[in-house]
Design a protein around this motif. Structure first.
Motif, PDB file in Angstrom:
ATOM      1  N   SER A   1      -1.141  21.257   6.960  1.00 19.32           N
ATOM      2  CA  SER A   1      -1.454  20.661   5.673  1.00 19.32           C
ATOM      3  C   SER A   1      -2.927  20.305   5.589  1.00 19.32           C
ATOM      4  O   SER A   1      -3.573  20.009   6.592  1.00 19.32           O
ATOM      5  N   ILE A   2      -3.469  20.310   4.371  1.00 20.20           N
ATOM      6  CA  ILE A   2      -4.859  19.884   4.185  1.00 20.20           C
ATOM      7  C   ILE A   2      -4.948  18.364   4.145  1.00 20.20           C
ATOM      8  O   ILE A   2      -6.033  17.805   4.107  1.00 20.20           O
ATOM      9  N   PHE A   3      -3.803  17.681   4.150  1.00 24.65           N
ATOM     10  CA  PHE A   3      -3.774  16.228   4.127  1.00 24.65           C
ATOM     11  C   PHE A   3      -3.287  15.687   5.461  1.00 24.65           C
ATOM     12  O   PHE A   3      -2.434  16.263   6.118  1.00 24.65           O
ATOM     13  N   TYR A   4      -3.837  14.534   5.840  1.00 22.33           N
ATOM     14  CA  TYR A   4      -3.386  13.837   7.036  1.00 22.33           C
ATOM     15  C   TYR A   4      -2.146  13.016   6.715  1.00 22.33           C
ATOM     16  O   TYR A   4      -2.014  12.449   5.630  1.00 22.33           O
ATOM     17  N   GLY A   5      -1.267  12.885   7.690  1.00 25.95           N
ATOM     18  CA  GLY A   5      -0.232  11.878   7.652  1.00 25.95           C
ATOM     19  C   GLY A   5      -0.706  10.681   8.453  1.00 25.95           C
ATOM     20  O   GLY A   5      -1.740  10.724   9.118  1.00 25.95           O
ATOM     21  N   ALA A   6       0.055   9.593   8.406  1.00 24.63           N
ATOM     22  CA  ALA A   6      -0.358   8.365   9.082  1.00 24.63           C
ATOM     23  C   ALA A   6      -0.468   8.556  10.590  1.00 24.63           C
ATOM     24  O   ALA A   6      -1.409   8.072  11.223  1.00 24.63           O
ATOM     25  N   ASP A   7       0.495   9.261  11.188  1.00 26.22           N
ATOM     26  CA  ASP A   7       0.477   9.451  12.639  1.00 26.22           C
ATOM     27  C   ASP A   7      -0.725  10.279  13.078  1.00 26.22           C
ATOM     28  O   ASP A   7      -1.382   9.967  14.075  1.00 26.22           O
ATOM     29  N   GLU A   8      -1.006  11.346  12.325  1.00 34.92           N
ATOM     30  CA  GLU A   8      -2.155  12.186  12.668  1.00 34.92           C
ATOM     31  C   GLU A   8      -3.458  11.397  12.556  1.00 34.92           C
ATOM     32  O   GLU A   8      -4.361  11.542  13.383  1.00 34.92           O
ATOM     33  N   TYR A   9      -3.546  10.569  11.527  1.00 34.91           N
ATOM     34  CA  TYR A   9      -4.763   9.782  11.334  1.00 34.91           C
ATOM     35  C   TYR A   9      -4.961   8.785  12.469  1.00 34.91           C
ATOM     36  O   TYR A   9      -6.074   8.584  12.957  1.00 34.91           O
ATOM     37  N   LEU A  10      -3.877   8.171  12.917  1.00 34.91           N
ATOM     38  CA  LEU A  10      -3.972   7.193  13.996  1.00 34.91           C
ATOM     39  C   LEU A  10      -4.449   7.844  15.292  1.00 34.91           C
ATOM     40  O   LEU A  10      -5.276   7.276  16.019  1.00 34.91           O
ATOM     41  N   GLU A  11      -3.953   9.029  15.575  1.00 35.56           N
ATOM     42  CA  GLU A  11      -4.403   9.743  16.772  1.00 35.56           C
ATOM     43  C   GLU A  11      -5.874  10.131  16.652  1.00 35.56           C
ATOM     44  O   GLU A  11      -6.639  10.041  17.612  1.00 35.56           O
ATOM     45  N   GLU A  12      -6.254  10.561  15.466  1.00 34.29           N
ATOM     46  CA  GLU A  12      -7.651  10.931  15.240  1.00 34.29           C
ATOM     47  C   GLU A  12      -8.559   9.714  15.360  1.00 34.29           C
ATOM     48  O   GLU A  12      -9.694   9.807  15.838  1.00 34.29           O
TER      49      GLU A  12
ATOM     50  N   THR B   1      -1.994  -1.213   8.487  1.00 37.36           N
ATOM     51  CA  THR B   1      -1.233  -0.030   8.887  1.00 37.36           C
ATOM     52  C   THR B   1      -2.042   1.241   8.628  1.00 37.36           C
ATOM     53  O   THR B   1      -2.969   1.240   7.804  1.00 37.36           O
ATOM     54  N   PRO B   2      -1.710   2.343   9.299  1.00 37.20           N
ATOM     55  CA  PRO B   2      -2.410   3.610   9.034  1.00 37.20           C
ATOM     56  C   PRO B   2      -2.306   4.046   7.575  1.00 37.20           C
ATOM     57  O   PRO B   2      -3.258   4.596   7.018  1.00 37.20           O
ATOM     58  N   GLU B   3      -1.145   3.795   6.953  1.00 36.45           N
ATOM     59  CA  GLU B   3      -0.989   4.157   5.539  1.00 36.45           C
ATOM     60  C   GLU B   3      -1.976   3.394   4.666  1.00 36.45           C
ATOM     61  O   GLU B   3      -2.555   3.943   3.722  1.00 36.45           O
ATOM     62  N   GLN B   4      -2.173   2.128   4.986  1.00 41.27           N
ATOM     63  CA  GLN B   4      -3.125   1.326   4.221  1.00 41.27           C
ATOM     64  C   GLN B   4      -4.565   1.787   4.460  1.00 41.27           C
ATOM     65  O   GLN B   4      -5.394   1.754   3.552  1.00 41.27           O
ATOM     66  N   MET B   5      -4.855   2.216   5.685  1.00 45.09           N
ATOM     67  CA  MET B   5      -6.185   2.745   5.983  1.00 45.09           C
ATOM     68  C   MET B   5      -6.481   3.985   5.141  1.00 45.09           C
ATOM     69  O   MET B   5      -7.568   4.122   4.564  1.00 45.09           O
ATOM     70  N   ILE B   6      -5.515   4.882   5.076  1.00 46.22           N
ATOM     71  CA  ILE B   6      -5.684   6.104   4.286  1.00 46.22           C
ATOM     72  C   ILE B   6      -5.868   5.754   2.812  1.00 46.22           C
ATOM     73  O   ILE B   6      -6.720   6.329   2.115  1.00 46.22           O
ATOM     74  N   TYR B   7      -5.103   4.794   2.350  1.00 41.97           N
ATOM     75  CA  TYR B   7      -5.213   4.370   0.953  1.00 41.97           C
ATOM     76  C   TYR B   7      -6.603   3.806   0.652  1.00 41.97           C
ATOM     77  O   TYR B   7      -7.193   4.082  -0.410  1.00 41.97           O
ATOM     78  N   MET B   8      -7.153   3.021   1.576  1.00 46.07           N
ATOM     79  CA  MET B   8      -8.485   2.445   1.373  1.00 46.07           C
ATOM     80  C   MET B   8      -9.543   3.535   1.240  1.00 46.07           C
ATOM     81  O   MET B   8     -10.446   3.446   0.399  1.00 46.07           O
TER      82      MET B   8
ATOM     83  N   ALA C   1       0.816  -1.210   0.000  1.00 45.54           N
ATOM     84  CA  ALA C   1       0.000   0.000   0.000  1.00 45.54           C
ATOM     85  C   ALA C   1       0.846   1.255   0.000  1.00 45.54           C
ATOM     86  O   ALA C   1       0.453   2.288  -0.517  1.00 45.54           O
ATOM     87  N   THR C   2       2.056   1.185   0.580  1.00 41.29           N
ATOM     88  CA  THR C   2       2.871   2.385   0.673  1.00 41.29           C
ATOM     89  C   THR C   2       3.378   2.852  -0.676  1.00 41.29           C
ATOM     90  O   THR C   2       3.821   3.982  -0.818  1.00 41.29           O
ATOM     91  N   SER C   3       3.326   2.002  -1.682  1.00 42.03           N
ATOM     92  CA  SER C   3       3.747   2.408  -3.014  1.00 42.03           C
ATOM     93  C   SER C   3       2.572   2.687  -3.930  1.00 42.03           C
ATOM     94  O   SER C   3       2.727   2.878  -5.120  1.00 42.03           O
ATOM     95  N   ALA C   4       1.371   2.688  -3.367  1.00 39.65           N
ATOM     96  CA  ALA C   4       0.174   2.904  -4.171  1.00 39.65           C
ATOM     97  C   ALA C   4       0.100   4.340  -4.657  1.00 39.65           C
ATOM     98  O   ALA C   4       0.510   5.262  -3.964  1.00 39.65           O
ATOM     99  N   PRO C   5      -0.431   4.574  -5.854  1.00 38.30           N
ATOM    100  CA  PRO C   5      -0.419   5.909  -6.442  1.00 38.30           C
ATOM    101  C   PRO C   5      -1.276   6.926  -5.721  1.00 38.30           C
ATOM    102  O   PRO C   5      -1.027   8.112  -5.829  1.00 38.30           O
TER     103      PRO C   5
END
Length: 348
Positions: free
Chosen positions: A17-28, A103-110, A2-6
């Motif tokens: 930033s208007i975008f979340y990073g993985a750490d911010e998303y996990l806390e949220e 992972t949080p990155e995969q959650m954001i990707y989904m 997922a970390t290499s997904a477009p």
């Protein structure tokens, strides 16, 4: 991976930033579970380890948010012990991937994929309108070229919804919760209640063939149509009276993303308060969510109605012709997906 997904950015993001990073998303995510404690309580009641991000939420005693069993941990319906996961220990290397935490990155990707599906649906409807306006004499050609792919993407919408629900329950951004299933019907459950009722189903029906074993299952009516008469070999003729109605009830919205199902769920949730009083969060949490979600859904269908009027040279009163065509193909797709998830998988 997922970390290499477009659709997933790799760089870290600041608070500005208007975008979340993985750490911010996990806390949220942890904050969302604390606020939507009902979802956390049901997830933690399911067989397994539960969601680690919901670990801080206490168990609920509400009927709709707990597993119905006796003091011996057995079902009140079948007297069977509540199942526990048979997780291998030590874990074989060839099975480890099955138990890997998302992972949080995969959650954001989904959620990015789910958002892309909604955008694709909108563009397809606009493209259909443009095609009809350009080729008014080829209604069937334009309609089938739109309708078949639109039904297919509706099927994918449900499967992505299902994966997101279990793997990345809360959206990265608030506005994404409105995009999960607005094409499914003219009104429906908000995302959070969609998640709740589906987890209620899993908490109640842990065995595919024993519905409602550990409490009320909101999908029991679907199963009744295909199982009410007993063994197929001696009662096949009885099923001829009920099974044909399964696609009909799905088409008209008696599934997780449909209007009839929403009415059924709203008649059961939330649980009443102490002494039969109104649930303390009914007016402050659930009613506003239902209004906001369905205001968005109705606005979307109003826009589709308008697309079927002046752009096609029709009066305002005839917008329903375009809107119903879009809804027809959407319902075919959503019905097909839910028939497989609900009826097919619970029939063997």
């Amino acid at each position: 991976m997922a970390t290499s997904a477009p659709l997933l950015g790799k760089a870290a993001h600041s608070k500005a930033s208007i975008f979340y990073g993985a750490d911010e998303y996990l806390e949220e995510l942890k904050k969302r579970y604390a606020h939507d404690h009902e979802i956390a309580a049901l997830k933690n009641a399911l067989p397994g380890e539960g969601d680690p991000n919901a670990a801080g939420v206490a168990q609920s005693n509400d009927k709709m948010l707990s597993v119905q069993k006796n003091n011996e941990n057995r079902s009140l319906k079948t007297n069977r012990l509540f199942p526990t996961p048979n997780k291998p220990d030590p874990m074989p290397q060839n099975l480890a991937f099955l138990f890997t935490k998302i992972t949080p990155e995969q959650m954001i990707y989904m959620w990015n994929v789910l958002t892309a599906i909604f955008c694709s649906q909108v563009l397809m409807v606009i493209g259909y309108c443009a095609a009809l306006a350009t080729f008014p004499d080829y209604w069937w050609t334009c309609t089938l070229c739109f309708g078949v792919p639109f039904s297919y993407i509706a099927i994918q919408n449900i499967y992505i919804d299902h994966d997101v629900m279990h793997g990345a329950t809360f959206p990265v951004y608030e506005w994404q919760r409105f995009l999960t299933h607005p094409f499914a019907d003219f009104f429906s459950l908000p995302w959070e209640e969609f998640v709740l009722e589906h987890n209620r189903h899993h908490a109640s029906t842990v065995d595919l063939l024993i519905q409602g074993e550990f409490g009320w299952d909101p999908e029991e009516f679907h199963y009744a149509l295909q199982q009410w008469a007993g063994p197929w070999s001696s009662n096949w003729y009885k099923y001829l009276l009920t099974v044909p109605f399964i696609p009909v009830i799905h088409f008209f919205g008696l599934n997780d993303t449909g209007s009839l199902f929403a009415l059924e769920w709203w008649m059961h949730f939330p649980d009443e308060g102490a002494g039969g009083k109104c649930n303390k969060e009914f007016w402050s949490k659930w009613i506003p969510r239902r209004i906001k979600h369905n205001a968005f859904v109705l606005s979307l269908w109003a826009c589709i109605w308008l697309l079927g009027t002046y752009p096609l040279g029709r009066p305002l009163s005839e917008g329903w012709r375009f809107m119903f065509t879009v809804s027809f193909f959407a319902r075919i797709g959503y019905s097909a997906a839910w028939m497989f998830i609900t009826n097919f998988t619970h029939s063997f």
